[in-house]
Design an enzyme around this catalytic site. Sequence first.
Site, PDB file in Angstrom:
ATOM      1  N   SER A 191     -26.626  -3.513  16.148  1.00 36.28           N
ATOM      2  CA  SER A 191     -26.745  -4.440  15.042  1.00 36.28           C
ATOM      3  C   SER A 191     -25.720  -4.049  13.988  1.00 36.28           C
ATOM      4  O   SER A 191     -25.161  -2.953  14.033  1.00 36.28           O
ATOM      5  CB  SER A 191     -28.170  -4.374  14.466  1.00 36.28           C
ATOM      6  OG  SER A 191     -28.379  -5.418  13.545  1.00 36.28           O
ATOM      7  N   VAL A 226     -30.615  -4.821   5.405  1.00 39.35           N
ATOM      8  CA  VAL A 226     -30.658  -6.065   6.161  1.00 39.35           C
ATOM      9  C   VAL A 226     -29.560  -6.019   7.219  1.00 39.35           C
ATOM     10  O   VAL A 226     -28.435  -5.599   6.936  1.00 39.35           O
ATOM     11  CB  VAL A 226     -30.478  -7.276   5.221  1.00 39.35           C
ATOM     12  CG1 VAL A 226     -30.576  -8.583   6.001  1.00 39.35           C
ATOM     13  CG2 VAL A 226     -31.529  -7.239   4.100  1.00 39.35           C
ATOM     14  N   HIS A 227     -29.899  -6.444   8.426  1.00 38.05           N
ATOM     15  CA  HIS A 227     -28.923  -6.353   9.512  1.00 38.05           C
ATOM     16  C   HIS A 227     -28.992  -7.570  10.417  1.00 38.05           C
ATOM     17  O   HIS A 227     -29.954  -8.346  10.387  1.00 38.05           O
ATOM     18  CB  HIS A 227     -29.125  -5.060  10.315  1.00 38.05           C
ATOM     19  CG  HIS A 227     -30.449  -4.958  10.997  1.00 38.05           C
ATOM     20  ND1 HIS A 227     -30.615  -5.227  12.333  1.00 38.05           N
ATOM     21  CD2 HIS A 227     -31.677  -4.630  10.523  1.00 38.05           C
ATOM     22  CE1 HIS A 227     -31.889  -5.051  12.660  1.00 38.05           C
ATOM     23  NE2 HIS A 227     -32.552  -4.693  11.574  1.00 38.05           N
ATOM     24  N   SER A 228     -27.945  -7.715  11.224  1.00 38.40           N
ATOM     25  CA  SER A 228     -27.824  -8.826  12.156  1.00 38.40           C
ATOM     26  C   SER A 228     -27.659  -8.263  13.564  1.00 38.40           C
ATOM     27  O   SER A 228     -26.582  -7.767  13.917  1.00 38.40           O
ATOM     28  CB  SER A 228     -26.617  -9.686  11.778  1.00 38.40           C
ATOM     29  OG  SER A 228     -26.460 -10.742  12.690  1.00 38.40           O
ATOM     30  N   GLY A 285     -36.739  -7.185  14.143  1.00 38.97           N
ATOM     31  CA  GLY A 285     -35.619  -6.349  13.690  1.00 38.97           C
ATOM     32  C   GLY A 285     -36.072  -5.410  12.593  1.00 38.97           C
ATOM     33  O   GLY A 285     -35.278  -4.940  11.788  1.00 38.97           O
TER      34      GLY A 285
END
Length: 121
Positions: free
Chosen positions: A7, A42-44, A83
């Site tokens: 991520s 916060v991550h993707s 997540g």
Amino acid sequence: MSDLYTSTVTSIGADAPSMFEAGVVILFAEPVPPALADVSVVHSPSGELARDIQAGDTISIGVAEYTVVRLGDVASNNLRELGHVVLYVDAGDQKLLPGAIHVDGPSPAPQSGARITVRGA
């Protein structure tokens, strides 16, 4: 070691650095609930968690690498579904919440743009 999850950090909540000082990193994938945005990294994610996380696996955030010591019963599922996981760095014998992971490693200081990687032992 094989990558189980990757991520990219997209933002750091305004209050997250005070959490880092206490050895706590709250990871939450986009979209993050507004109530948790200020304290979260916060991550993707770029894919799904390949298997459940186990003691001995490693979690890297940027150049910092952490070894998984123990984890709560729903930590892998929460990471897979939301997540979301809370990392407690060098937590000793602290009781873990079901969605938390106790890791050993350096003091956390995640940065936006850093890569998050979970690797199997």
